[in-house]
Design a protein around this motif. Structure first.
Motif, PDB file in Angstrom:
ATOM      1  N   HIS A 119       0.853  -1.187   0.000  1.00 55.65           N
ATOM      2  CA  HIS A 119       0.000   0.000   0.000  1.00 55.65           C
ATOM      3  C   HIS A 119       0.891   1.239   0.000  1.00 55.65           C
ATOM      4  O   HIS A 119       2.027   1.207   0.477  1.00 55.65           O
ATOM      5  CB  HIS A 119      -0.885   0.021   1.245  1.00 55.65           C
ATOM      6  CG  HIS A 119      -2.037  -0.934   1.182  1.00 55.65           C
ATOM      7  ND1 HIS A 119      -3.349  -0.531   1.246  1.00 55.65           N
ATOM      8  CD2 HIS A 119      -2.075  -2.277   1.057  1.00 55.65           C
ATOM      9  CE1 HIS A 119      -4.145  -1.573   1.169  1.00 55.65           C
ATOM     10  NE2 HIS A 119      -3.393  -2.658   1.049  1.00 55.65           N
ATOM     11  N   ASN A 137      -8.876   4.101  -7.756  1.00 58.75           N
ATOM     12  CA  ASN A 137      -9.449   3.927  -6.433  1.00 58.75           C
ATOM     13  C   ASN A 137      -9.966   5.268  -5.933  1.00 58.75           C
ATOM     14  O   ASN A 137      -9.187   6.135  -5.516  1.00 58.75           O
ATOM     15  CB  ASN A 137      -8.379   3.379  -5.479  1.00 58.75           C
ATOM     16  CG  ASN A 137      -8.892   3.224  -4.057  1.00 58.75           C
ATOM     17  OD1 ASN A 137     -10.084   3.186  -3.810  1.00 58.75           O
ATOM     18  ND2 ASN A 137      -7.948   3.127  -3.115  1.00 58.75           N
ATOM     19  N   ALA A 154      -5.477   1.262  -1.643  1.00 55.58           N
ATOM     20  CA  ALA A 154      -5.321  -0.010  -2.346  1.00 55.58           C
ATOM     21  C   ALA A 154      -3.832  -0.279  -2.551  1.00 55.58           C
ATOM     22  O   ALA A 154      -3.038   0.666  -2.637  1.00 55.58           O
ATOM     23  CB  ALA A 154      -6.016   0.047  -3.703  1.00 55.58           C
ATOM     24  N   CYS A 171      -3.055  -1.932  -8.577  1.00 59.18           N
ATOM     25  CA  CYS A 171      -4.244  -2.787  -8.680  1.00 59.18           C
ATOM     26  C   CYS A 171      -5.061  -2.476  -9.934  1.00 59.18           C
ATOM     27  O   CYS A 171      -5.843  -3.307 -10.392  1.00 59.18           O
ATOM     28  CB  CYS A 171      -5.130  -2.610  -7.456  1.00 59.18           C
ATOM     29  SG  CYS A 171      -4.512  -3.444  -5.988  1.00 59.18           S
ATOM     30  N   ASN A 207      -6.379   6.741  -5.279  1.00 60.47           N
ATOM     31  CA  ASN A 207      -5.621   6.049  -4.237  1.00 60.47           C
ATOM     32  C   ASN A 207      -5.170   7.040  -3.170  1.00 60.47           C
ATOM     33  O   ASN A 207      -5.802   7.134  -2.132  1.00 60.47           O
ATOM     34  CB  ASN A 207      -4.466   5.239  -4.804  1.00 60.47           C
ATOM     35  CG  ASN A 207      -4.196   3.974  -3.992  1.00 60.47           C
ATOM     36  OD1 ASN A 207      -5.036   3.545  -3.195  1.00 60.47           O
ATOM     37  ND2 ASN A 207      -3.040   3.362  -4.174  1.00 60.47           N
TER      38      ASN A 207
END
Length: 268
Positions: free
Chosen positions: A110, A165, A185, A189, A203
């Motif tokens: 992460h 995200n 995330a 991803c 993100n």
């Protein structure tokens, strides 16, 4: 993202682009032509595992650890009050992202959060890079868009599929997790942009080394985060910008680093 690419860089060619295109908020415009020197961009946001290696090697202590914590977001009983979403948590640091008692178990990939611009600069120097300027960051994000005519093509595909995200649902009351996440995330991803860089949009917000405005003691952050939503801020665009004090950190701001190409002046 293939773990073998962790810590890798992508080449961003020099060129010109229109910065601040299709501004939604006043601070994003007006559109203007900008020239940029070539540089290398880390393909993903700096991860917890990368930051941990830096700390293990240098003994560095972040400003949140030294100065009493960092800001965390939480759902509120009074969602109409902006300040009720955020609180300063004395136990929130990069090692304990959800406050005292939390840890990095399962979060090695992460993006690191609860880091100030000063912390990010210290990491960048150790890693042989630097923090990008706002121009460099926006240029790279613009080159990565799947459809240069659609400033939101970095967040969703034509069929509605998620490319980043963000907050999906009714902000800040309900997150549908249509993108698969309700917090950060792992990096990579979602499919990379056309430059090969991941998570330029969503993100976590990313630090730049550019002051936000004259007479404002804040620096610019770019890219939006997992808290950006379609019904609220819409700052999941390359031109979007926000700001924060250099010695303050939050749960939704991280960074990535750049390197100047050999034979060019820095920054680009």
């Amino acid at each position: 993202m293939d773990e073998s690419r962790l810590g890798g860089f992508v080449d961003i060619p020099g060129g010109g682009f229109m910065m601040g295109v299709d501004p939604v908020f006043p601070e994003e415009g007006p559109p203007r032509k900008v020239l940029v020197s070539p540089f290398q961009l880390q393909a993903h946001e700096v991860t917890n595992s990368q930051f941990a290696a830096f700390v293990a090697d240098t003994g560095y202590v972040t400003e949140a650890e030294r100065n009493g914590g960092s800001a965390r977001f939480s759902e509120s009983d009074t969602p109409e009050v902006f300040l009720s979403w955020w609180s300063l948590d004395a136990g929130a640091t990069w090692r304990t992202p959800d406050g005292a008692g939390s840890d990095l178990e399962g979060r090695a990939l992460h993006p690191v959060v609860h880091v100030t611009l000063n912390d990010a600069k210290a990491y960048a120097e150790w890693a042989g890079g630097r923090i990008p300027t706002e121009v460099e960051w926006e240029y790279a994000a613009s080159l990565g868009l799947f459809d240069p005519m659609d400033p939101e093509s970095g967040v969703r595909a034509p069929d509605g599929g998620m490319r980043a995200n963000i907050w999906t649902g009714f902000f800040p009351v309900f997150n549908s997790r249509r993108d698969g996440f309700d917090g950060t995330a792992p990096v990579g991803c979602f499919e990379p942009g056309l430059t090969g860089a991941y998570d330029m949009i969503g993100n976590v917000w990313e630090w730049t080394d550019t002051p936000f405005a004259q007479a404002v003691p804040r620096f610019t952050i770019k890219g939006g985060s997992y808290l950006c939503s379609e019904d609220y801020c819409r700052r999941y665009r390359a031109a979007a910008r926000e700001s924060l004090e250099v010695d303050f950190s939050t749960a939704h701001i991280g960074f990535r680093i750049v390197r100047s190409k050999e034979g060019t002046d820095e920054p680009g």
